[in-house]
Design an enzyme around this catalytic site. Structure first.
Site, PDB file in Angstrom:
ATOM      1  N   ASP A 454     -50.072  -6.798 -28.163  1.00 35.54           N
ATOM      2  CA  ASP A 454     -49.589  -6.880 -29.542  1.00 35.54           C
ATOM      3  C   ASP A 454     -50.761  -6.638 -30.477  1.00 35.54           C
ATOM      4  OD1 ASP A 454     -48.724  -7.618 -32.062  1.00 35.54           O
ATOM      5  OD2 ASP A 454     -47.527  -9.337 -31.353  1.00 35.54           O
ATOM      6  N   HIS A 455     -50.710  -5.515 -31.156  1.00 32.50           N
ATOM      7  CA  HIS A 455     -51.869  -5.119 -31.939  1.00 32.50           C
ATOM      8  C   HIS A 455     -52.081  -5.988 -33.178  1.00 32.50           C
ATOM      9  CE1 HIS A 455     -55.263  -2.712 -32.333  1.00 32.50           C
ATOM     10  NE2 HIS A 455     -54.763  -1.500 -32.514  1.00 32.50           N
ATOM     11  N   ARG A 456     -51.083  -6.806 -33.503  1.00 32.28           N
ATOM     12  CA  ARG A 456     -51.287  -7.699 -34.643  1.00 32.28           C
ATOM     13  C   ARG A 456     -52.327  -8.756 -34.295  1.00 32.28           C
ATOM     14  NH1 ARG A 456     -45.204  -9.588 -35.409  1.00 32.28           N
ATOM     15  NH2 ARG A 456     -45.562  -9.823 -33.178  1.00 32.28           N
TER      16      ARG A 456
END
Ligand SMILES: Cc1ncc(C[n+]2csc(CCOP(=O)(O)OP(=O)(O)O)c2C)c(N)n1
Ligand SMILES: [Mg+2]
Lengths: 485, 325, 379
Positions: A454-456
């Site tokens: 999850d790039h967040r």
């Protein structure tokens, strides 16, 4: 009509299942009157006299003073019509004094301190005495059977009924609604005063927004003409050229499989995840020859003699150890609270293909397991999953997952994160490949790892380090263990 | 294993030991130990100045507690039953709730008002009510409810230690339910007073309950699990403020929420919670937030109360309806 | 000082009280109090026997109710044991047109009004919450919230005045019952204020049975309760509540004062709650046995029995006969209580509003359908 009546020791409530007969105030042969005190019962502190429920002649006393008697058992028999000729046959117990819910499993208990009929002590009907009423009663954790539901348990089936529902003015307030939702009004409904407003459930609206679909242009096929997810997806798909007049009737060669159960859940989860968490996938190809040797040694050793172990075990270990070095990968994005929840336990999910579809059961707090325990847990998890008996609790709370696509002979993939998780590792097939080893091309056992995250939460750097650590471990497990732990 | 009532007793005892300013006051709390025996033995051990049998006047109990608090005491008031808090309502709502605000923070009223509440004890009228919404609606008051012995023990102490006025609702029908309580545990280790807790994790739908209804929700979840539906159960614990982040996080995962309380549905806590979930989790919702509550009638006679009270079947009926959406 | 007012040992509280019949069954013809009022009764032999019959019957019915509670047939019972004389005496003093506002313990007053004693059992069995018409029986619903009924009685009495029904010997009067504990409630004190200000035709009949659950009288007052009246501007008087004759005489006088327009009176009937507060209370936690024993000697029934015997007002088998009649009544009551049906669940929604409400109609419909959805619901 039987005239010998048995009086049972009143139910002393949950937790206390017996009471002590302190003293009998009557004896066999005595003529007693209604409400005459017959027995003193003691629970702990106070003795309480129980009055006779019927007048008559005492024909039997079941327990002597000092005896501890079980609740619901007869304590005295009374001939309520002693002048009548004797009646043969069994006596009829007094049902009203028998326990109300003998099998109740709740944990209520009468206080050990209070006597029968006193506050906190046992009261008739399996209750606990209070100052102001009958007292609380324990209830069972079983559903009451309902009519016409056709299944064994007698209540509504789990699969959602496809009955259409009026979305806005629906029967939701404070009362149990009818078993099937309200019948649908046939005429078009104006919702919330917006004439002609499109009907769609909140998640469908969300999907439409994410796919850039304007709902006002979509023909709804759902209840009351509401827009469904499929309608949105169709609207989002590129326009298929209309087939000519002599188009084949392909419809008859299509099969329609109702979307339900695991398939439906999977679909929901995948869509939810794919459209909330920005996924990034990275790949790493590693030489796992040493891992395979380690595995062989383990298999030969005594400790693992009776457990099945596979490369997945080492991959799992690698993931756990690497996660311990990079705790942020084991976290959840809690967007609306504006928080990232970092967990210091790993519930390790293993994606499993089952007849019913994909499930991702997890091993709770896997990081605390030794290698052997981990192996056992993996085996059980997979076996149970295959048999379709995975308990729902095993499918919730996963924090980090592995999908073993290698078992299908596949090299790698870009897995979608299980909702709420921030990283998932795809573990590809292990194949002998030409590989540069110590400066020379050698056939080595090689596999490709694919990590989606999850790039967040996880930046490229963190994701890369995490993946790299997994790789390092698999290239040389013993060294990794020595240098990391 | 001790009962919820005994856990409260231990918690009160510890509060009396820890702070000489703590006083307990109420009707029959002294020699009798309270009609539910929650204060049993406390007057014997702490004396009549710290465990006070008051005249039979609820307005008096709360009104004098205000004065005692201004003077630096920490009164723990017992209202004998939910239905008898109303003579004190004026003091609570017009005085207790507002004192800090109108004194611009100069007066704190660390008063705890313990109220045994809810039905299910087969009682005569006025002994089975759920008046929590009246208080949760009032700014300046904090409102909590415990559902199990361990929480009872820690929450009562936290409430007493709190500088806010706290209305402490005790689930009277659960007074005799037992659970593990670590009586040696230090308070800071306990879950904060105003935090909700997931008491059973699940994926299919979120059940929200507090006080006596937590057991009902848990029972419903066990029954649902047999059908393969895993319900998540959240014990709200705090009714004002409500720990919304925990609720939102859960509902976003499950997409469905059912709020359960005994109080009538109309303008009840469930209405507020449903509204907030709708505002914050709109796109996650698969169905409207449903409520399982008492009907909009006065609390009925004992022999029909089981029909009135939310139970396992009504909760699961709502869950089924949620899945029908 | 009148004979009855002397402070004699422990029998009579400091400040005295009006007593016409001693615990030994000695009868004073009359008692005159400091304000010059003379109290006496003028009963025929048959009326004495009736009083005795009432006392025995209300106690016997009460005993039956206690047993029914123990057997799980009533949720709760508030026993009047020991307070029979205060209730029968004051109840018999009421005239048919008078209105009574009881607490939850006035089963004896209810009985003397000629009301079927089963009437309050629905409340205690939990099949209803009273459900009778106060105006039909001249007897208000039982009130469980302590003290509230005193204001209702005051308002009712104000209505009597507004209707012009006071000022003559056949005027109407109102009686409000409450306990010693209730005197601490703000509402009761407000009732005193209002009654005084509006000169309401009301008698405040406080049965001081010495306890409010576990709390003794000292927790409610520093002065004898009857003396409170002075502060509100009307007379207060204490009567031996275990003396049915004095209870009758004092109440009769106060009611007549009220009906003739002379305003309120506070009567403190000095008595004792011989039993537990309610069925599950444990009085041994807060009072000693010797105290109960001492009060046993002042029993309201035995003193009238002694009087009747001494005066030869009764035939040999009278007492046995009364006991038998009372038992018959009690057994009849028992049968009828056991036969009380549980309410139909759907009646939950009845009577919330005089003309119903659409929302409740909806809830009722949904409820009915839901109930019918279960197996065995006989839908
Ligand atoms: C407003 C209110 N507070 C508390 C109670 C609980 N309660 C019921 S009876 C009682 C004591 C009443 O004492 P008293 O007025 O002396 O009447 P008694 O029961 O002795 O006849 C109490 C505190 C109540 N019913 N109402
Ligand atoms: Mg009293």
């Amino acid at each position: 009509m039987s005239r010998i009546k048995e009086f049972n020791l009143p139910d002393l409530g949950e937790g206390l299942t017996e009471g002590e007969i302190l003293a009998w105030l009557v004896k066999v042969g005595d003529t007693i009157e209604l409400n005459q005190p017959i027995v003193e019962v003691e629970t702990a502190k106070a003795a309480v006299e129980i009055p006779a429920k019927w007048g008559g002649v005492v024909t039997r006393i079941f327990h002597e003073a000092g005896a501890v008697c079980e609740v619901g058992q007869p304590i005295i028999a009374i001939d309520t019509d002693p002048t009548a000729p004797p009646v043969p046959g069994p006596s009829s117990p007094d049902s009203s004094a028998s326990p109300a819910s003998p099998a109740s499993s709740a944990s209520a208990a009468s206080s050990e301190e209070a006597g029968a009929g006193l506050i906190g002590g046992p009261a008739p009907g399996g209750r606990t005495a209070v100052l102001v009423g009958y007292g609380p009663r324990t209830t069972s954790a079983k559903r009451r059977p309902r009519v016409g539901t056709g299944n064994e348990n007698g209540h509504a089936p789990v699969a959602p009924a496809p009955t259409p529902v009026v979305p806005a003015p629906a029967p939701v307030v404070s009362t149990p609604a009818p078993v099937s939702p309200e019948p649908v009004v046939a005429a078009p409904v104006v919702v919330g005063g917006r004439a002609g407003a499109v009907l769609a459930k909140p998640p469908v609206r969300k999907l439409a927004r994410d796919l850039g679909v304007d709902l006002t242009g979509v023909d709804g096929t759902g209840p009351l003409g509401s827009v469904t997810r499929d309608d949105v997806r169709r609207a989002a798909a590129p326009v298929v050229p209309a087939s000519g007049p002599e188009a084949l009737d392909l419809g008859s060669r299509e099969r329609r499989i109702p979307v339900k159960g695991v398939r439906k859940l999977t679909a929901q989860n995948m869509v939810a995840s794919a459209f909330t968490a920005p996924h990034v996938t990275e790949f790493l190809t590693v030489d796992v020859t040493r891992s395979m040797k380690t595995l062989a040694k383990l298999k030969a050793g005594r400790e693992f003699a009776d457990v099945r172990i596979s490369p997945l075990l080492l991959v799992a270990k690698a993931v756990l150890l690497a996660a311990a070095r990079h705790p942020m990968v084991n976290s959840t994005w809690s967007g609306e609270t504006g928080e990232i929840v970092v967990k210091d336990y790993v519930n390790l999910g293993i994606a499993a293909a089952t007849d019913r579809g994909l499930i991702v059961p997890n091993i709770k707090d896997a990081g605390r397991l030794g290698l052997r325990e981990l192996a056992e847990a993996l085996n059980t998890l997979v076996q149970v999953a295959k048999s379709g008996k995975t308990p729902p609790a095993d499918m919730t709370g996963g924090t980090l997952s592995i999908t073993n696509v290698g078992v299908f002979g596949i090299d790698s993939g870009t897995p979608i994160l299980p909702p709420g998780e921030s990283a998932i590792l795809a573990f590809g097939a292990i194949r002998p490949m030409p590989w540069v080893h110590k400066g020379r091309i050698r056939p080595r056992q090689v596999t490709t790892l694919g990590l989606s995250f999850d790039h967040r939460i996880i930046d490229g750097e963190l994701g890369s380090r995490f993946l790299r650590d997994i790789g390092t471990f698999l290239e040389d497990p013993s060294t990794a263990i020595l240098s990391w732990t | 294993m001790i009962t919820l009532g005994k856990a409260l007793n231990h918690g009160l005892r510890r509060a009396l030991e820890d702070d000489p300013k703590v006083v307990i006051m109420g009707e029959d709390v002294g020699k009798l130990g309270g009609v539910f025996r929650i204060t049993d033995g406390l007057q014997k051990d702490f004396g009549e100045n710290r465990v006070i049998d008051t005249p039979l006047a609820e307005a008096g109990i709360i009104g004098t507690a205000v004065g005692l608090a201004i003077r630096g005491y920490r009164p723990v008031c017992e209202i004998q039953f939910d239905g008898f808090v109303f003579p004190a309502y004026n003091q609570i709502v017009a005085q207790v709730a507002k004192m800090h605000y109108r004194s611009q923070g100069k007066v704190r009223l660390p008063i705890v008002i313990r109220i045994p509440f809810g039905g299910g004890i087969g009682a005569v009228e006025h002994h089975s009510e759920s008046p929590e919404a009246y208080f949760a609606h009032t700014p300046g008051l904090k409102v909590v409810s415990c559902s199990n012995p361990a929480d009872a023990y820690s929450m009562i102490q936290q409430a007493i230690a709190s500088d806010d006025p706290v209305i402490f609702f005790e689930p009277k029908r659960r007074y005799w339910e037992k659970g593990e309580v670590d009586l040696s545990s230090a308070l800071p280790a306990a879950t904060p007073l105003h935090s909700a807790r997931i008491v059973r994790p699940g994926t299919a739908a979120t059940l929200l309950a507090y006080g006596p209804m937590v057991r009902v929700a848990l029972d419903a979840a066990s029954a649902a699990a047999e059908d393969g539906r895993e319900l998540e159960v959240i014990d709200l614990r705090s009714l004002s403020p409500i720990d919304y982040p925990v609720i939102f996080e859960s509902v976003r995962r499950t997409g469905r929420a059912v709020v359960v309380h005994e109080a009538p549905g109309n303008v009840g806590l469930g209405a507020e919670i449903a509204a907030r979930i709708t505002e914050e989790c709109f796109y996650s919702l698969e169905a409207p937030v449903l409520r399982v509550t008492g009907y909009d009638i006065p609390y009925p006679a004992a022999r029909v109360e089981e029909e009135y009270l939310p139970d396992l079947d009504r909760v699961l009926d709502a869950v089924d309806r949620s899945f029908g959406w | 000082m009148a004979k009855g007012e002397s402070v004699a040992g422990t029998d009579i509280p400091a400040g005295g009280f009006v007593q016409l019949l001693t615990p030994d069954g000695e009868r004073f013809d009359s008692v005159t109090t400091a304000d010059g009022t003379t109290y006496s009764v003028d009963f025929t032999d048959e009326e004495y026997r009736e009083l005795y019959r009432d006392l025995v019957t209300v106690r016997r019915l009460d005993t039956e109710a206690v047993a029914l509670q123990r057997q799980g047939e009533l949720g709760i019972w508030a026993s009047l044991l020991g307070q029979e004389a205060a209730q029968v005496g004051s109840g018999r003093a009421l005239r048919p047109q008078d209105m009574a506002f009881p607490t939850y313990r006035e089963h004896g007053v209810l009985y003397t009004r000629g009301i079927d004693p089963i009437m309050p059992f629905g409340l205690f069995r939990g099949v209803d919450q009273g459900g009778w018409d106060p105006n039909e029986f001249r007897f208000n619903q039982y009130t469980i919230v302590i003290g509230s009924q005193t204001l209702h009685a005051t308002g009712y009495a104000m209505g009597v005045t507004m209707d012009g029904k006071t000022g003559s010997a056949d005027g109407e009067a109102v009686i409000a019952y409450f306990g010693d504990g209730a005197t601490s409630q703000g509402e009761v004190n407000e009732a005193f204020v209002w009654s005084g200000v509006f000169n309401a035709p009301i008698v405040f009949f406080c049965q001081n049975n010495q306890y409010a659950i576990s709390e003794p009288l000292e927790r409610q007052t520093r002065v004898p309760l009857y003396q409170r009246a002075g502060g509100y501007g009307f007379p207060g008087i204490r009567v031996d509540g275990n003396d049915v004759l004095a209870s009758y005489a004092v109440t009769r006088q106060a009611l007549d004062n009220a009906r003739t327009g002379q305003g309120p009176t506070l009567i403190e009937a000095y008595t004792y709650r011989m039993g537990a507060h309610t069925s599950s209370d444990d009085p041994t936690r807060y009072r000693i046995a010797s105290e109960v024993e001492a009060w046993k000697a002042k029993d309201p029934i035995s003193r009238l029995r002694a009087f009747l015997t001494k005066q030869k007002i009764v035939k040999k088998d009278f007492f046995a006969q009364v006991d038998d009649e009372a038992t018959t009544k009690a057994l009849d009551l028992r049968e009828r209580v056991l036969a009380m049906p549980d309410p139909q669940p759907v009646t939950l929604f009845d009577h919330v509003y005089p003309n119903g409400s659409p929302e409740l109609d909806r809830q009722r419909a949904v409820f009915t359908e839901y109930q019918a959805s279960f197996e065995g619901s006989g839908h």
